[in-house]
Design a protein around this motif. Structure first.
Motif, PDB file in Angstrom:
ATOM      1  N   SER A 242      -5.436  -4.923   4.955  1.00 21.57           N
ATOM      2  CA  SER A 242      -5.634  -5.485   3.609  1.00 21.57           C
ATOM      3  C   SER A 242      -6.915  -4.974   2.982  1.00 21.57           C
ATOM      4  O   SER A 242      -7.293  -5.412   1.894  1.00 21.57           O
ATOM      5  N   VAL A 243      -7.589  -4.018   3.644  1.00 18.99           N
ATOM      6  CA  VAL A 243      -8.908  -3.559   3.182  1.00 18.99           C
ATOM      7  C   VAL A 243      -8.960  -2.063   2.911  1.00 18.99           C
ATOM      8  O   VAL A 243      -9.578  -1.625   1.946  1.00 18.99           O
ATOM      9  N   ARG A 244      -8.291  -1.259   3.751  1.00 23.02           N
ATOM     10  CA  ARG A 244      -8.481   0.189   3.633  1.00 23.02           C
ATOM     11  C   ARG A 244      -7.160   0.938   3.668  1.00 23.02           C
ATOM     12  O   ARG A 244      -6.153   0.449   4.175  1.00 23.02           O
ATOM     13  N   LYS A 245      -7.226   2.166   3.167  1.00 22.37           N
ATOM     14  CA  LYS A 245      -6.079   3.062   3.194  1.00 22.37           C
ATOM     15  C   LYS A 245      -5.870   3.565   4.615  1.00 22.37           C
ATOM     16  O   LYS A 245      -6.809   3.937   5.304  1.00 22.37           O
ATOM     17  N   LEU A 246      -4.624   3.547   5.060  1.00 19.01           N
ATOM     18  CA  LEU A 246      -4.277   4.038   6.388  1.00 19.01           C
ATOM     19  C   LEU A 246      -3.472   5.327   6.269  1.00 19.01           C
ATOM     20  O   LEU A 246      -2.626   5.462   5.377  1.00 19.01           O
ATOM     21  N   GLU A 247      -3.736   6.253   7.176  1.00 24.30           N
ATOM     22  CA  GLU A 247      -2.961   7.491   7.186  1.00 24.30           C
ATOM     23  C   GLU A 247      -1.531   7.222   7.647  1.00 24.30           C
ATOM     24  O   GLU A 247      -0.581   7.844   7.172  1.00 24.30           O
ATOM     25  N   ARG A 248      -1.387   6.286   8.583  1.00 20.79           N
ATOM     26  CA  ARG A 248      -0.076   5.857   9.045  1.00 20.79           C
ATOM     27  C   ARG A 248      -0.092   4.338   9.134  1.00 20.79           C
ATOM     28  O   ARG A 248      -0.904   3.772   9.855  1.00 20.79           O
ATOM     29  N   GLY A 249       0.780   3.698   8.395  1.00 13.68           N
ATOM     30  CA  GLY A 249       0.832   2.244   8.414  1.00 13.68           C
ATOM     31  C   GLY A 249       1.152   1.672   7.050  1.00 13.68           C
ATOM     32  O   GLY A 249       1.676   2.360   6.172  1.00 13.68           O
ATOM     33  N   GLU A 253      -3.927  -1.729  -1.517  1.00 12.12           N
ATOM     34  CA  GLU A 253      -4.939  -1.030  -2.316  1.00 12.12           C
ATOM     35  C   GLU A 253      -4.927  -1.648  -3.709  1.00 12.12           C
ATOM     36  O   GLU A 253      -3.951  -1.505  -4.449  1.00 12.12           O
ATOM     37  N   GLY A 254      -5.985  -2.393  -4.032  1.00 14.45           N
ATOM     38  CA  GLY A 254      -5.988  -3.145  -5.282  1.00 14.45           C
ATOM     39  C   GLY A 254      -4.954  -4.252  -5.222  1.00 14.45           C
ATOM     40  O   GLY A 254      -5.015  -5.130  -4.364  1.00 14.45           O
ATOM     41  N   GLU A 255      -3.962  -4.185  -6.097  1.00 10.13           N
ATOM     42  CA  GLU A 255      -2.896  -5.185  -6.114  1.00 10.13           C
ATOM     43  C   GLU A 255      -1.564  -4.598  -5.649  1.00 10.13           C
ATOM     44  O   GLU A 255      -0.526  -5.238  -5.786  1.00 10.13           O
ATOM     45  N   ASP A 256      -1.628  -3.411  -5.077  1.00  5.23           N
ATOM     46  CA  ASP A 256      -0.414  -2.702  -4.674  1.00  5.23           C
ATOM     47  C   ASP A 256      -0.351  -2.528  -3.162  1.00  5.23           C
ATOM     48  O   ASP A 256      -1.366  -2.315  -2.493  1.00  5.23           O
ATOM     49  N   ASP A 268       7.192  10.819   3.624  1.00  3.82           N
ATOM     50  CA  ASP A 268       6.271  10.531   2.518  1.00  3.82           C
ATOM     51  C   ASP A 268       4.917  10.147   3.086  1.00  3.82           C
ATOM     52  O   ASP A 268       4.809   9.187   3.835  1.00  3.82           O
ATOM     53  N   ASN A 269       3.878  10.870   2.742  1.00  3.11           N
ATOM     54  CA  ASN A 269       2.558  10.540   3.261  1.00  3.11           C
ATOM     55  C   ASN A 269       2.049   9.224   2.707  1.00  3.11           C
ATOM     56  O   ASN A 269       1.361   8.477   3.376  1.00  3.11           O
ATOM     57  N   ARG A 270       2.445   8.908   1.466  1.00  2.00           N
ATOM     58  CA  ARG A 270       1.923   7.688   0.838  1.00  2.00           C
ATOM     59  C   ARG A 270       2.874   7.313  -0.290  1.00  2.00           C
ATOM     60  O   ARG A 270       3.229   8.144  -1.115  1.00  2.00           O
ATOM     61  N   ARG A 271       3.265   6.038  -0.319  1.00  2.00           N
ATOM     62  CA  ARG A 271       4.192   5.599  -1.366  1.00  2.00           C
ATOM     63  C   ARG A 271       3.958   4.135  -1.676  1.00  2.00           C
ATOM     64  O   ARG A 271       3.916   3.288  -0.775  1.00  2.00           O
ATOM     65  N   LYS A 272       3.802   3.820  -2.946  1.00  2.00           N
ATOM     66  CA  LYS A 272       3.687   2.423  -3.368  1.00  2.00           C
ATOM     67  C   LYS A 272       5.066   1.777  -3.271  1.00  2.00           C
ATOM     68  O   LYS A 272       6.054   2.326  -3.770  1.00  2.00           O
ATOM     69  N   ILE A 273       5.124   0.597  -2.632  1.00  5.67           N
ATOM     70  CA  ILE A 273       6.435  -0.032  -2.468  1.00  5.67           C
ATOM     71  C   ILE A 273       6.562  -1.364  -3.214  1.00  5.67           C
ATOM     72  O   ILE A 273       7.670  -1.796  -3.529  1.00  5.67           O
ATOM     73  N   THR A 275       4.007  -4.732  -5.497  1.00  2.00           N
ATOM     74  CA  THR A 275       2.721  -5.302  -5.871  1.00  2.00           C
ATOM     75  C   THR A 275       2.665  -6.752  -5.381  1.00  2.00           C
ATOM     76  O   THR A 275       3.683  -7.342  -5.033  1.00  2.00           O
ATOM     77  N   VAL A 276       1.476  -7.317  -5.389  1.00  4.26           N
ATOM     78  CA  VAL A 276       1.331  -8.704  -4.941  1.00  4.26           C
ATOM     79  C   VAL A 276       2.045  -9.667  -5.887  1.00  4.26           C
ATOM     80  O   VAL A 276       2.341 -10.807  -5.512  1.00  4.26           O
ATOM     81  N   TYR A 277       2.335  -9.224  -7.083  1.00  4.93           N
ATOM     82  CA  TYR A 277       3.025 -10.087  -8.049  1.00  4.93           C
ATOM     83  C   TYR A 277       4.533 -10.142  -7.799  1.00  4.93           C
ATOM     84  O   TYR A 277       5.241 -10.933  -8.420  1.00  4.93           O
ATOM     85  N   ASP A 278       5.005  -9.296  -6.884  1.00  3.62           N
ATOM     86  CA  ASP A 278       6.426  -9.315  -6.535  1.00  3.62           C
ATOM     87  C   ASP A 278       6.750 -10.417  -5.530  1.00  3.62           C
ATOM     88  O   ASP A 278       7.915 -10.654  -5.221  1.00  3.62           O
TER      89      ASP A 278
END
Length: 456
Positions: A242-249, A253-256, A268-273, A275-278
């Motif tokens: 809940s604090v940092r970007k992970l290379e795998r996991g 990040e912010g609200e996403d 995919d190395n990184r993908r937004k799936i 937000t906390v509002y969902d």
């Protein structure tokens, strides 16, 4: 172990003990249900068992001649692993299996096991719902209230079992091996039982003891104990943060919430799936619970779109930062499951309004500094009850909290809250302590709170 016709001692006559007796009867064993509480009546205990279950019941002291015939001991989770009666059998070389180990020996299908100081029930309930929405044969069991032993005979090769496992239950596991395990966090709790944090953490880690690289263990990167365990865990580890970007996991990040390099997203190395509002749940603790659930579900080959669909419909678990009602402009929240300081920290952090807080209860030898430091100006009135009231008040004063009111009963505490809270405020039951001594369990405490609020 072949238990056909063999005498097995089950210690404790609660739901765990009853479940164990039922399973042993199914397995053809000769169960003996034992409780040292002399106030219990044999007829009342027998009424808890189905008529077809033929078990011997022993109340008070255990006859020596009976001890000599026992081949296996199954203590209920409430019985400490170092209790004299259990140590006596161990010294004689008699195996000791908890209810979880017993159920595991007879269950079929795949197993998900979830532990942690906080968040177990919410995460188990969410993972269970995701599984139910995708798979046909699913059971949700364990510390959540449904004994694993009750459903073990009903499981099939295609069954998915989702189990909430407490430290008390992990003490007596031997061969227990889930395909997917998770340790959500490890913070001080139950030190009256485990004595030290090192012991407590070691017991939690037993959930992954028998896993191999073909299995998966989901861990919280932002907890010092679980992060360290990741380096020596025998399973394939998936972290969430809940604090940092992970290379795998999976990480926030912010609200996403992002996913990187796991499950169906390995290309995919990184993908937004999402937000906390969902989500319908409140608080950073629930964001962590959801990330853990996503990692678990992906590990069980559930498509991401199915996982997210269930998450968006999932409601809060009863007694865990549960919104009860708004009365006279005041929002009431039931966090009775906040039975230790770390859980209560999550409860107060979830509040966005000036809060009248109810704290206190049974003393599990916890320290309260971190909890009180988390108040951060949110707590306008601190109402204290129970055995720990003196200790918590002393700690609160040390940290500059001045508006403290002591209540002699839970009913009095509730009346103080409605008097002190004004329109635009919140009232939060998040005691940081167990309910024992005043209530049978946290559910009774939470239900009394909700009944009071709903009757305002």
């Amino acid at each position: 172990m072949d238990l056909q016709g063999k005498k097995v001692l089950v210690i404790g006559t609660g739901i765990s003990g009853i479940g164990a007796v039922k399973l042993l009867s199914f397995a053809g064993a000769a169960p003996i249900l034992y409780d040292e509480n002399k106030k219990l009546e044999e007829a009342a205990v027998r009424n808890k068992l189905p008529a077809e279950v033929n078990a011997e019941i022993v109340i008070g002291s255990l006859p020596k001649e009976l001890e000599e015939e026992i081949v296996l001991v199954v203590p209920s989770p409430g019985v400490p692993a170092d209790a004299a009666v259990i140590e006596g059998f161990r010294k004689r070389g008699i195996p000791v299996w908890g209810e979880i180990e017993l159920a595991y020996a007879y269950a079929k299908g795949r197993l998900i096991a979830i532990t942690g100081t906080n968040g177990k029930t919410t995460t188990t309930s969410l993972v269970g719902k995701i599984m139910e929405d995708y798979y046909e044969s699913v059971y949700i069991v364990g510390n959540i209230g449904n004994p694993y032993t009750e459903i073990a005979p009903e499981t099939k090769s295609d069954t998915i079992t989702v189990a909430e496992i407490s430290s008390f239950q992990l003490e007596t596991t031997q061969t227990f091996r889930p395909q997917v395990s998770a340790i959500l966090n490890i913070t001080p709790d139950h030190l009256d039982r485990h004595y030290t944090m090192e012991n407590y953490a070691a017991v939690k880690e037993r959930i992954a003891k028998n896993q191999t690289k073909n299995d998966i263990c989901v861990l919280n990167y932002e907890n010092e104990y679980t992060r360290a365990f990741g380096g020596r865990c025998s399973a394939h580890v998936i972290f969430f943060s809940s604090v940092r970007k992970l290379e795998r996991g999976i990480y926030l990040e912010g609200e996403d919430i992002y996913i990187a390099g796991i499950g169906h997203e390995q290309d995919d190395n990184r993908r937004k799936i999402m937000t906390v509002y969902d989500m319908n749940l409140v608080g950073l603790c629930n964001v962590e619970n959801i990330m853990a659930a996503i990692a678990i579900a992906l590990s069980m080959e559930v498509p991401l779109e199915n996982i997210l669909s269930t998450i968006k419909r999932f409601k809060a678990v009863e007694h865990r930062i549960e919104f009860v009602a708004t009365k006279n402009g005041v929002d009431y929240y039931n966090d009775s499951k906040g039975t230790n300081p770390d859980a209560a920290i999550q409860g107060i952090r979830a509040m966005s309004k000036p809060t009248v807080l109810i704290g206190g209860g049974y003393d599990k030898h916890s320290e309260y500094d971190d909890w009180i430091e988390a108040f951060e100006g949110k707590v306008k009135c601190f109402v204290l009850i129970g055995q720990t009231a003196d200790k918590i008040e002393e700690c609160a004063i040390k940290h500059g909290i001045s508006n403290i009111i002591r209540a002699d009963s839970f009913d009095e505490a509730l009346k103080i809250c409605t008097r002190e809270a004004k329109s635009g405020d919140a009232v939060l039951l998040s005691p940081a302590c167990a309910s024992w001594g005043m209530f049978p369990n946290y559910e009774v405490r939470g239900n009394m709170f909700k009944d009071y609020v709903n009757n305002l």
